[in-house]
Design a protein around this motif. Sequence first.
Motif, PDB file in Angstrom:
ATOM      1  N   ARG A   1      16.118   5.905   0.342  1.00 16.91           N
ATOM      2  CA  ARG A   1      15.375   4.777   0.889  1.00 16.91           C
ATOM      3  C   ARG A   1      15.652   3.507   0.094  1.00 16.91           C
ATOM      4  O   ARG A   1      15.787   2.423   0.676  1.00 16.91           O
ATOM      5  N   ARG A   2      15.794   3.603  -1.202  1.00 13.72           N
ATOM      6  CA  ARG A   2      16.080   2.427  -2.025  1.00 13.72           C
ATOM      7  C   ARG A   2      17.419   1.812  -1.641  1.00 13.72           C
ATOM      8  O   ARG A   2      17.540   0.592  -1.516  1.00 13.72           O
ATOM      9  N   HIS A   3      18.406   2.646  -1.432  1.00 17.95           N
ATOM     10  CA  HIS A   3      19.745   2.137  -1.101  1.00 17.95           C
ATOM     11  C   HIS A   3      19.769   1.529   0.299  1.00 17.95           C
ATOM     12  O   HIS A   3      20.462   0.527   0.533  1.00 17.95           O
ATOM     13  N   ARG A   4      19.025   2.112   1.242  1.00 17.72           N
ATOM     14  CA  ARG A   4      18.975   1.535   2.585  1.00 17.72           C
ATOM     15  C   ARG A   4      18.339   0.146   2.553  1.00 17.72           C
ATOM     16  O   ARG A   4      18.792  -0.778   3.251  1.00 17.72           O
ATOM     17  N   ILE A   5      17.294  -0.010   1.746  1.00 14.59           N
ATOM     18  CA  ILE A   5      16.636  -1.318   1.656  1.00 14.59           C
ATOM     19  C   ILE A   5      17.577  -2.342   1.033  1.00 14.59           C
ATOM     20  O   ILE A   5      17.689  -3.478   1.521  1.00 14.59           O
ATOM     21  N   ARG A   6      18.279  -1.955  -0.048  1.00 13.67           N
ATOM     22  CA  ARG A   6      19.197  -2.913  -0.680  1.00 13.67           C
ATOM     23  C   ARG A   6      20.285  -3.338   0.301  1.00 13.67           C
ATOM     24  O   ARG A   6      20.624  -4.527   0.387  1.00 13.67           O
ATOM     25  N   THR A   7      20.821  -2.383   1.012  1.00 18.81           N
ATOM     26  CA  THR A   7      21.872  -2.710   1.979  1.00 18.81           C
ATOM     27  C   THR A   7      21.353  -3.684   3.034  1.00 18.81           C
ATOM     28  O   THR A   7      22.013  -4.678   3.383  1.00 18.81           O
ATOM     29  N   ALA A   8      20.145  -3.428   3.550  1.00 20.30           N
ATOM     30  CA  ALA A   8      19.579  -4.314   4.569  1.00 20.30           C
ATOM     31  C   ALA A   8      19.341  -5.707   4.017  1.00 20.30           C
ATOM     32  O   ALA A   8      19.592  -6.714   4.701  1.00 20.30           O
ATOM     33  N   LEU A   9      18.858  -5.791   2.774  1.00 20.67           N
ATOM     34  CA  LEU A   9      18.616  -7.108   2.176  1.00 20.67           C
ATOM     35  C   LEU A   9      19.929  -7.870   1.996  1.00 20.67           C
ATOM     36  O   LEU A   9      19.996  -9.087   2.246  1.00 20.67           O
ATOM     37  N   GLU A  10      20.960  -7.191   1.559  1.00 18.05           N
ATOM     38  CA  GLU A  10      22.243  -7.860   1.391  1.00 18.05           C
ATOM     39  C   GLU A  10      22.788  -8.336   2.737  1.00 18.05           C
ATOM     40  O   GLU A  10      23.354  -9.428   2.849  1.00 18.05           O
ATOM     41  N   GLN A  11      22.631  -7.513   3.769  1.00 16.11           N
ATOM     42  CA  GLN A  11      23.083  -7.925   5.098  1.00 16.11           C
ATOM     43  C   GLN A  11      22.280  -9.115   5.615  1.00 16.11           C
ATOM     44  O   GLN A  11      22.824 -10.001   6.298  1.00 16.11           O
ATOM     45  N   ALA A  12      20.964  -9.161   5.264  1.00 17.50           N
ATOM     46  CA  ALA A  12      20.142 -10.300   5.681  1.00 17.50           C
ATOM     47  C   ALA A  12      20.604 -11.572   4.984  1.00 17.50           C
ATOM     48  O   ALA A  12      20.641 -12.651   5.598  1.00 17.50           O
ATOM     49  N   VAL A  13      20.971 -11.453   3.725  1.00 13.79           N
ATOM     50  CA  VAL A  13      21.494 -12.623   3.010  1.00 13.79           C
ATOM     51  C   VAL A  13      22.757 -13.124   3.702  1.00 13.79           C
ATOM     52  O   VAL A  13      22.954 -14.341   3.915  1.00 13.79           O
ATOM     53  N   ASP A  14      23.626 -12.201   4.080  1.00 15.38           N
ATOM     54  CA  ASP A  14      24.878 -12.594   4.738  1.00 15.38           C
ATOM     55  C   ASP A  14      24.636 -13.205   6.118  1.00 15.38           C
ATOM     56  O   ASP A  14      25.443 -14.008   6.603  1.00 15.38           O
ATOM     57  N   ALA A  15      23.518 -12.824   6.747  1.00 15.17           N
ATOM     58  CA  ALA A  15      23.249 -13.322   8.103  1.00 15.17           C
ATOM     59  C   ALA A  15      22.742 -14.754   8.121  1.00 15.17           C
ATOM     60  O   ALA A  15      22.681 -15.375   9.202  1.00 15.17           O
ATOM     61  N   VAL A  16      22.362 -15.284   6.970  1.00 13.98           N
ATOM     62  CA  VAL A  16      21.814 -16.633   6.910  1.00 13.98           C
ATOM     63  C   VAL A  16      22.910 -17.620   6.543  1.00 13.98           C
ATOM     64  O   VAL A  16      23.634 -17.439   5.554  1.00 13.98           O
ATOM     65  N   ASP A  17      23.037 -18.646   7.344  1.00 12.81           N
ATOM     66  CA  ASP A  17      23.981 -19.737   7.057  1.00 12.81           C
ATOM     67  C   ASP A  17      23.323 -20.650   6.027  1.00 12.81           C
ATOM     68  O   ASP A  17      22.264 -21.234   6.296  1.00 12.81           O
ATOM     69  N   PRO A  18      23.925 -20.796   4.826  1.00 15.86           N
ATOM     70  CA  PRO A  18      23.303 -21.638   3.799  1.00 15.86           C
ATOM     71  C   PRO A  18      23.090 -23.074   4.245  1.00 15.86           C
ATOM     72  O   PRO A  18      22.189 -23.747   3.727  1.00 15.86           O
ATOM     73  N   ASP A  19      23.857 -23.529   5.205  1.00 13.92           N
ATOM     74  CA  ASP A  19      23.719 -24.897   5.677  1.00 13.92           C
ATOM     75  C   ASP A  19      22.775 -25.004   6.871  1.00 13.92           C
ATOM     76  O   ASP A  19      22.505 -26.108   7.354  1.00 13.92           O
ATOM     77  N   ALA A  20      22.297 -23.877   7.358  1.00 19.69           N
ATOM     78  CA  ALA A  20      21.382 -23.899   8.508  1.00 19.69           C
ATOM     79  C   ALA A  20      20.413 -22.719   8.376  1.00 19.69           C
ATOM     80  O   ALA A  20      20.376 -21.822   9.214  1.00 19.69           O
ATOM     81  N   VAL A  21      19.653 -22.738   7.294  1.00 21.64           N
ATOM     82  CA  VAL A  21      18.776 -21.612   6.980  1.00 21.64           C
ATOM     83  C   VAL A  21      17.743 -21.409   8.079  1.00 21.64           C
ATOM     84  O   VAL A  21      17.530 -20.286   8.552  1.00 21.64           O
ATOM     85  N   ALA A  22      17.085 -22.477   8.511  1.00 24.31           N
ATOM     86  CA  ALA A  22      16.026 -22.339   9.511  1.00 24.31           C
ATOM     87  C   ALA A  22      16.574 -21.790  10.830  1.00 24.31           C
ATOM     88  O   ALA A  22      15.946 -20.947  11.471  1.00 24.31           O
ATOM     89  N   ARG A  23      17.760 -22.254  11.218  1.00 23.37           N
ATOM     90  CA  ARG A  23      18.319 -21.834  12.505  1.00 23.37           C
ATOM     91  C   ARG A  23      18.744 -20.384  12.493  1.00 23.37           C
ATOM     92  O   ARG A  23      18.733 -19.710  13.529  1.00 23.37           O
ATOM     93  N   THR A  24      19.130 -19.821  11.315  1.00 22.46           N
ATOM     94  CA  THR A  24      19.650 -18.450  11.238  1.00 22.46           C
ATOM     95  C   THR A  24      18.649 -17.469  10.634  1.00 22.46           C
ATOM     96  O   THR A  24      18.963 -16.278  10.492  1.00 22.46           O
ATOM     97  N   ALA A  25      17.461 -17.933  10.286  1.00 22.24           N
ATOM     98  CA  ALA A  25      16.474 -17.034   9.668  1.00 22.24           C
ATOM     99  C   ALA A  25      16.055 -15.925  10.625  1.00 22.24           C
ATOM    100  O   ALA A  25      15.851 -14.771  10.227  1.00 22.24           O
TER     101      ALA A  25
END
Length: 1016
Positions: A209-233
């Motif tokens: 479960r710990r590894h699944r959560i870390r993987t999901a968090l890393e994927q969420a970070v990748d899904a956010v455009d640093p220049d358009a955080v609100a639009r990609t949140a």
Amino acid sequence: MHDRRKSGDERIAEFLSERLRPALYPQRLPMDIGAWHIPGEPVPVSVALRADYAPFTVGEPWGSPWSTTWFRVGANVPARWAGRRVEALIDLGGDRGPAGGCQAEALVHDEHGIPLHGLHTHTCAVPVTASARGGEPVRLLLEAAANPTIDAATGSGLHYGDPVTAGDAPLYRFRRADLAVRDDDVWHLLHDMETLDGLMRALPAELPRRHRIRTALEQAVDAVDPDAVARTAAAARRVLAPVLAEGAHTSEQVFAGVGYAPLGFGGLWPLRETARGCARTFSTLVTLAEEYPELVVGASSAQHYAWMRDQQPHVFERLRKAVADGNWIPVGGTWVEPDVELAGGEALVRQFVLGRRFFRDELGADSEGAWLPGARGASAAFPQVAALAGARWLLARRPAAGYPASPTHHTFRWEGIDGTTLYTHLAPDSAALTSAETDFADTGSATTRSLLPLGRATEGPGRDTLERARRLADLAGSPRVAMRHPAQFFREAREEYPRPPVRRGGLDLAAHRGTYSGQARTKRGNRRSEVLLHEAELWSATAAVRHGVPYPYDELDALWRRVLLQQSQSILSGSSIAWVHEDTEHEHRDLHRRLTRLVRRAVGEPDGAVVWNAAPHPRREVVTLDAGTGQPSDTAQVLPDGRLAVLADAPALGAGLTGLPLDRTPRVTAHTTVDGQQVLDNGLLRVRVDASGLVRSAVDLATGRDALAPDGAGNLLQLLRGEQGQDLLGADRIELLARGPLLATVRVRRGTGRSTFVQDLTLTAGSHALTVDTEVDWRERDTVLKLAWPLDVHAELGHADVQFGHVARPTHESADGSSPEFAAHRWIHVAEHRWGVALATDSTYGHDVSRHTRDGGGTTTVVRHTLLHPTNGADPYADRGLHRFRHTLRPGATLGDAITEGYAVNLPLRPGPATGAQPPLVRVDHPDVVVETVKLADDRSGDVVVRLYEARGGRTHAVLCADFAVEGVHETDLLEEHPTARTHRHGRVPLTLRPFQIRTLRLRRAGQRQEDSDGD
């Protein structure tokens, strides 16, 4: 793009702090600011609305210590913000300052002066609208308090709460006042990620479960455009949805969350600031309850609500609505959260009586439990008192890990001295749900349920906490968090764990560090207030029944509330700042004046012909009359200071005559031996005081037993500094002040070069006890003062007086040779088979008892009273100045003698006018049954209420006799409700009491009519 060279944990932490949080408020508008500085006492908002405000800019300093600044801030919502959530972001700069950390808080009002919300250390966002129209004006008025932070443990901070020497340099620098849009997608993503990140870090590394959560968090970070955080949140939230949707296992621990803010009383703020802090916290919490309908807030202490009713009626009305809606629970049923070890028995009763009545009358609520999450400990008498007031359960705090007295179980039945039990749960300290690892540790319990107070310090839970609680309601790997009414939690806990272990005796939950003896003037003032309230009720009831004098219902009720307020945990324990204790001492002096006036109104002005005995036992003893009271006669002894000593005889709870002849009562004599020793002898007790003022012998002449151990020195003052100790063995001067026949006194003077000590050792005709009056002018630092008595008694146990009974404590020393300090109220008794010694006190609470084997055989039991124990915390100059203590030593005493001696020391005979002897309203025919309280019923029916208890610890049959015509008798609870008819005949009521049982009886007077108060 995000730096993939960093570890996953580092990338997640960096993303949260550097990308997501800055994007939470994407649009901001500076607000106009005006300021009005008030250096003295606070003013109401009605005055602030009319004040002139000077222009003020962000970055300016403000707030001299303990001052108030009113800020007026304003801006118009831009039209482009229509439909968006708008908040005011206001940072007062309160987490920095010259004292190493300050606490600036404010109550936010609208432009009409109606309170809206609080600003706290961690709460800087004030909701303006959930959906703006665009173009609307926003005008806010801030009552900002400049309160310095003081470390209660070390005393570090700004002038220790002294308003005179604190100076006027500003503590803070105003950082921000912006109108801002909150982006809801970013808001929710932030809490999704923080909740999962905290859970991930708490889970064992080997769990999938710990590894699944870390993987999901890393994927969420990748899904956010640093220049358009609100639009990609929103896209990042969709990535996290699967791991958030994994539900908790049914066997997971369940935490019943309840919003809680430990507001307290006094503490590190004066009471005026406590009241203002209460308004800020309550305003914030009722606003949160409107936004988060699942929120349940548990708030105790009727005094807090009374302040809101009287000072902030708008806040109070919002509280009443929240109570009606079920979001707000008045818990505990007490006036304040009291120090339940040091408050007197009747005071504990009134805490519940006044607290529960306020909740019912003003809020339409009641409490079936007791609530003491701030208690360091609790008396073994408490379960019975709480149960008789309607409590079925108790919430207290869990001791810190490793605390020696920490209970093995956190859920148990607590059994008091009479056998009454309360279902008890020890909850962890309040939590902000910042991480599963720190907030959810729970061991030593057989139940899967625990109550979790949610919140920070005086703030209570914030929006961040409630957002995390929503996500933790059913999240795999985490205990489940569900908002619960405390009563619901206890019902569910009983169903799951119906037979928990039983814990007997008092509760010891935290280190006391001098709280039994620190701030001795506060403790003495409290004891005197309790005594005077007892007298005022007793004699006012007597005057009402005997002479039709109107009973002062309103004034007594108001005085009780004032006394109960000063019995809060911080104040009575002595852990508050200097300002609080100075105010408390002033309050006690005013209470004493008002109560003395009530007593004299009932008994009359003294002329020395009669004495009134408020103690529950008859007395024949010598009393001293002030100069000018009474006339010299052949039965009186004129003392060197002009006072008169006379022999008096008075029934329990009644009045008797003075100026009696000695007749068969042996005279007291005093003489000086050739080696400079003073010998006092009254035919019952012979006391020898050596040339250093130490008691070398105290012989019980009936048995020939000496109370003092061979070569022991009683009346020994000891100074303790850390591991070092110093016995004050020398005397500067000893003089024989009075030689009898009624009273003999030896005065001893000694000093340390800084502090001085004057002791009067007095023996009177007919007395079995030596009285020691100690006056101390204290000038020491980091030093404890004790009064020691080494007794020739082989005592396995020491019995200590507590509310409505006593407890036994082992006398053995600890492994390091020390003896732990414990609380006792009026007396301590140590004994072997058939012979014992009682020591009584009029104001000391801290004691220790230890046992030592003498060389060559024999046992010495040492009893020590702790007179002064400065805590060196929030008030490092505590206890400086003048103190007075009274103690008595009674050799050959039974347990019953100890009880009688304790009441006699605390309730001295009171001189009255020449009205003749007065029989008591009520009396009991058994000495083991003690009448604690006599008063008129609170419903103003004119019924006489008698509260009594079994005091020795054995089943007893007794008869209560009333000296007035009785029409009916009912037994009630402590609130004088739920009556049960009792048999009686001609005013005689038969009673059977189990050990330490408390009974409350209502006696209906024949032919009485409904009474009105006197309008006081």
